[in-house]
Design a protein around this motif. Structure first.
Motif, PDB file in Angstrom:
ATOM      1  N   PRO A 139      10.267   7.380  -2.375  1.00 17.13           N
ATOM      2  CA  PRO A 139       8.945   7.605  -1.774  1.00 17.13           C
ATOM      3  C   PRO A 139       8.326   6.285  -1.345  1.00 17.13           C
ATOM      4  N   GLY A 140       7.843   6.233  -0.108  1.00 14.75           N
ATOM      5  CA  GLY A 140       7.213   5.015   0.386  1.00 14.75           C
ATOM      6  C   GLY A 140       8.172   3.890   0.680  1.00 14.75           C
ATOM      7  N   ALA A 141       9.423   4.203   0.962  1.00 14.63           N
ATOM      8  CA  ALA A 141      10.435   3.161   1.162  1.00 14.63           C
ATOM      9  C   ALA A 141      10.030   2.159   2.237  1.00 14.63           C
ATOM     10  N   SER A 142       9.388   2.644   3.275  1.00 14.23           N
ATOM     11  CA  SER A 142       9.015   1.751   4.378  1.00 14.23           C
ATOM     12  C   SER A 142       7.903   0.778   3.981  1.00 14.23           C
ATOM     13  N   ARG A 143       7.267   1.006   2.831  1.00 16.15           N
ATOM     14  CA  ARG A 143       6.156   0.142   2.402  1.00 16.15           C
ATOM     15  C   ARG A 143       6.550  -0.760   1.231  1.00 16.15           C
ATOM     16  N   LEU A 144       7.847  -0.835   0.909  1.00 15.23           N
ATOM     17  CA  LEU A 144       8.268  -1.641  -0.238  1.00 15.23           C
ATOM     18  C   LEU A 144       7.890  -3.107  -0.081  1.00 15.23           C
ATOM     19  N   ASN A 145       8.129  -3.680   1.073  1.00 12.79           N
ATOM     20  CA  ASN A 145       7.793  -5.091   1.265  1.00 12.79           C
ATOM     21  C   ASN A 145       6.295  -5.323   1.142  1.00 12.79           C
ATOM     22  N   ALA A 146       5.506  -4.408   1.683  1.00  9.69           N
ATOM     23  CA  ALA A 146       4.048  -4.527   1.557  1.00  9.69           C
ATOM     24  C   ALA A 146       3.629  -4.420   0.091  1.00  9.69           C
ATOM     25  N   ALA A 147       4.302  -3.544  -0.659  1.00 10.20           N
ATOM     26  CA  ALA A 147       3.977  -3.375  -2.077  1.00 10.20           C
ATOM     27  C   ALA A 147       4.346  -4.616  -2.880  1.00 10.20           C
ATOM     28  N   ILE A 148       5.482  -5.224  -2.573  1.00  5.82           N
ATOM     29  CA  ILE A 148       5.884  -6.460  -3.250  1.00  5.82           C
ATOM     30  C   ILE A 148       4.847  -7.551  -2.999  1.00  5.82           C
ATOM     31  N   ALA A 149       4.415  -7.680  -1.749  1.00  9.82           N
ATOM     32  CA  ALA A 149       3.408  -8.690  -1.408  1.00  9.82           C
ATOM     33  C   ALA A 149       2.090  -8.408  -2.118  1.00  9.82           C
ATOM     34  N   LEU A 150       1.725  -7.134  -2.225  1.00  9.95           N
ATOM     35  CA  LEU A 150       0.462  -6.772  -2.864  1.00  9.95           C
ATOM     36  C   LEU A 150       0.510  -7.051  -4.361  1.00  9.95           C
TER      37      LEU A 150
ATOM     38  N   ALA B 267       4.094   1.224  -3.296  1.00 14.31           N
ATOM     39  CA  ALA B 267       4.703   1.585  -2.017  1.00 14.31           C
ATOM     40  C   ALA B 267       4.431   3.045  -1.680  1.00 14.31           C
ATOM     41  N   ALA B 268       4.623   3.916  -2.664  1.00 16.42           N
ATOM     42  CA  ALA B 268       4.367   5.337  -2.429  1.00 16.42           C
ATOM     43  C   ALA B 268       2.887   5.593  -2.162  1.00 16.42           C
ATOM     44  N   TRP B 269       2.016   4.928  -2.928  1.00 22.45           N
ATOM     45  CA  TRP B 269       0.560   5.117  -2.778  1.00 22.45           C
ATOM     46  C   TRP B 269       0.108   4.671  -1.395  1.00 22.45           C
ATOM     47  N   LEU B 270       0.603   3.527  -0.940  1.00 22.27           N
ATOM     48  CA  LEU B 270       0.255   3.054   0.403  1.00 22.27           C
ATOM     49  C   LEU B 270       0.754   4.005   1.484  1.00 22.27           C
ATOM     50  N   ASP B 271       1.801   4.757   1.154  1.00 26.18           N
ATOM     51  CA  ASP B 271       2.368   5.725   2.086  1.00 26.18           C
ATOM     52  C   ASP B 271       1.728   7.101   1.959  1.00 26.18           C
ATOM     53  N   GLY B 272       0.716   7.215   1.072  1.00 24.61           N
ATOM     54  CA  GLY B 272      -0.015   8.467   0.954  1.00 24.61           C
ATOM     55  C   GLY B 272       0.406   9.375  -0.177  1.00 24.61           C
ATOM     56  N   ASN B 273       1.215   8.870  -1.117  1.00 27.92           N
ATOM     57  CA  ASN B 273       1.693   9.692  -2.229  1.00 27.92           C
ATOM     58  C   ASN B 273       1.203   9.089  -3.535  1.00 27.92           C
ATOM     59  N   GLY B 274       0.354   9.804  -4.260  1.00 31.65           N
ATOM     60  CA  GLY B 274      -0.230   9.274  -5.484  1.00 31.65           C
ATOM     61  C   GLY B 274       0.395   9.781  -6.764  1.00 31.65           C
ATOM     62  N   CYS B 275       1.432  10.576  -6.686  1.00 28.39           N
ATOM     63  CA  CYS B 275       2.085  11.163  -7.861  1.00 28.39           C
ATOM     64  C   CYS B 275       3.593  10.988  -7.661  1.00 28.39           C
ATOM     65  N   VAL B 276       4.204  10.047  -8.402  1.00 28.65           N
ATOM     66  CA  VAL B 276       5.540   9.565  -8.043  1.00 28.65           C
ATOM     67  C   VAL B 276       6.483   9.644  -9.238  1.00 28.65           C
ATOM     68  N   PRO B 277       7.592  10.368  -9.139  1.00 29.00           N
ATOM     69  CA  PRO B 277       8.570  10.375 -10.234  1.00 29.00           C
ATOM     70  C   PRO B 277       9.379   9.080 -10.244  1.00 29.00           C
ATOM     71  N   ILE B 278       9.346   8.375 -11.373  1.00 31.00           N
ATOM     72  CA  ILE B 278      10.109   7.130 -11.540  1.00 31.00           C
ATOM     73  C   ILE B 278      10.755   7.180 -12.925  1.00 31.00           C
TER      74      ILE B 278
END
Length: 535
Positions: free
Chosen positions: A501-512, A433-444
């Motif tokens: 990060p990338g909250a708006s892309r969570l559904n897209a990330a789940i599908a991917l 989700a974060a990567w699709l939103d343009g963030n490649g370095c994500v604290p989890i």
């Protein structure tokens, strides 16, 4: 005015499809002509090498095991060394890595680390904006003019003119394209775009200051791929009027095939190579990918696959022995931990794990290590300072190390817990989700995740599910019903998901992730597929 694609004379068969305000200063006609020359000189061989990768993986899928090459045995047994190291790369005991966004570049160069690896690869989501913003930031950093203002105006970041941190740039790997630049009707290599554009704008200035330029080369699988880089770098030096072999490189040994060709890779780049690096996370991913069809080499959950596992210990120690025999540095791997705010006990436990890891590396004979956060620099430095009395440990020859083929591919013992399975699902989805939103370095969960760690989680899920006869440690079958339940439960588990990060892309990330995991074949890299969904 919005960004415009660079204007190119009609007779020049270079097309720039990306648009970012002010990009013409980077993508000048001269720069584009230089990139076109690189493409035309090396694209055919790049494609041939990628085809060879696919053929080799087909053999692995059919049951073949990687091994040392018979045709290069004499080279491995011969006595030779690489060229002497430049002074700037003699002491690399602590290196910090991170994406090429301006704030990170400033903080890394001001951090006090010996080197900063500016990363266009695993920690950068390669949107057109990110790539050009990174190139511009590095150009200004080399010129000493980079600054950055927080969006709310609360803080102004500037480079420390007294910084001695050495800049090393990592381009994307051979497998990735740059879809925004086309030459003669074909996409350009992402690797040649990243390294070529940086060299075009900065190589002369860096060479004049005895700072290379220096590069990390990722994802190599064999000596022929290293030899291709050698020809590329020599071509750039000649084209830009630089002294031959002034461009120095460190190669990441982060694929399983490459561990069997470390001598050969060093030899192919012997006039310019400074060392090899244990890219541990990508290496684990490569093990999973190489053996994706091998039921007897399925790994336990990621948290149980540490550097004391036999195949990883053998890999890191063989790298030290190989490098030091040839006069090159043997760099250690990444500490992904980040400070845990508000919980001093948990924070100290995390720091203790970093200390133990760096103590192991220094004691084994590594010449330096990586960290992902400035707060870990003094922790790592203290462990190496306690062992290293000079700038490196090349005198530690590790002639005691015996790492044969079977040891290097020995499967790990361990289990798959429900928490481990669910964590893989969560890390994949949140990172994607974060990567699709343009963030490649994500604290989890207080770890700095990048593409390599997400790839481990993705590959494990695919492998566990497609072998069809695995169970969690509590006896639950590892099947697609378990996976589906984990996916469905994830949104409710992420209570503050709209702040992620990338909250708006969570559904897209789940599908991917569902698409990747359901596929009959494990995709070699998620970045190849997901890249088509980036702007």
């Amino acid at each position: 005015m919005a960004g415009m694609a660079a204007r190119i004379p009609e007779q020049t068969p270079v097309q720039v499809t990306g648009a970012l305000a002010g990009q013409e200063d980077l993508l000048s006609p001269a720069a584009l002509a230089f990139l076109a020359r690189l493409h035309r000189a090396f694209e055919p061989e790049r494609q041939a090498r990628l085809a060879a990768r696919r053929q080799r993986q087909a053999r692995f899928d059919a049951g073949e095991l990687p091994d040392f090459r018979a045709d290069t045995r004499a080279l491995r047994e011969a006595d030779w060394t690489v060229a002497p190291l430049p002074e700037a790369l003699l002491d690399r005991r602590v290196e910090i890595t991170g994406p090429v966004e301006p704030k990170m570049v400033i903080n890394a160069l001001n951090s006090g680390a010996n080197c900063y690896m500016a990363d266009f690869e695993d920690s950068t989501s390669p949107t057109w904006e990110n790539l050009l913003t990174g190139q511009r930031a590095l150009r200004k950093a080399v010129a000493g003019t980079l600054d950055w203002m927080a969006p709310d105006g609360s803080k102004h970041y500037v480079l420390d003119p007294s910084s001695r941190t050495v800049l090393i740039v990592r381009p994307r790997g051979w497998h990735l394209d740059e879809k925004h630049v086309w030459v003669d009707g074909r996409r350009m290599s992402g690797a040649l775009f990243d390294l070529g554009l940086f060299a075009f704008h900065n190589a002369r200035a860096l060479q004049a200051r005895d700072r290379g330029p220096y590069f990390y080369l990722p994802k190599l699988e064999c000596m022929e791929e290293a030899a291709l880089w050698e020809r590329v770098l020599a071509f750039i030096e000649g084209d830009l009027g630089l002294p031959q072999q002034c461009m120095k490189v460190t190669v990441l040994i982060e694929t399983l095939p490459a561990v069997f060709e470390m001598d050969e890779i060093l030899h192919a780049l012997r006039g310019r190579i400074a060392g090899l690096n244990c890219g541990r996370w990508d290496y684990i991913f490569s093990y999973l990918k190489t053996f994706r069809r091998h039921r007897d080499r399925v790994l336990p959950e990621r948290g149980q696959v540490g550097m004391t596992q036999p195949f990883l210990k053998a890999y890191s120690e063989l790298l030290i022995r190989t490098c030091h025999r040839r006069g090159a540095h043997a760099m250690g791997g990444m500490a992904a931990q980040i400070p845990i705010a508000g919980d001093p006990i948990a924070n100290e436990e995390a720091l203790a794990r970093v200390r133990a890891d760096k103590r192991r590396e220094a004691g084994a004979g590594h010449d330096g290590t990586w960290v992902a956060h400035p707060a870990l620099i003094p922790v790592a430095r203290a462990e190496f300072d306690a062992v290293m009395t000079g700038p490196h440990q090349q005198h530690v020859l590790r002639e005691d190390v015996v790492a044969g083929r079977d040891r290097l591919i020995e499967p790990s013992k361990g289990t798959i817990t429900r928490a481990g399975f669910d964590n893989n699902v969560e890390v994949c989805v949140r990172y994607l989700a974060a990567w699709l939103d343009g963030n490649g370095c994500v604290p989890i969960h207080w770890l700095m995740e990048d593409a390599a760690t997400a790839e481990i989680a993705r590959a494990q899920l695919w492998q566990w599910l497609h072998h069809g006869d695995l169970h969690l440690d509590d006896g639950t079958p590892v099947d697609f019903s378990l996976f589906d339940r984990a996916l469905l439960a994830l949104p409710s588990r992420l209570a503050d998901r709209m702040k992620l990060p990338g909250a708006s892309r969570l559904n897209a990330a789940i599908a991917l992730l569902d698409e990747f995991t359901q596929a009959d074949t494990l995709a070699p890299f998620f970045t190849e597929v997901a890249y088509e969904r980036l702007p």
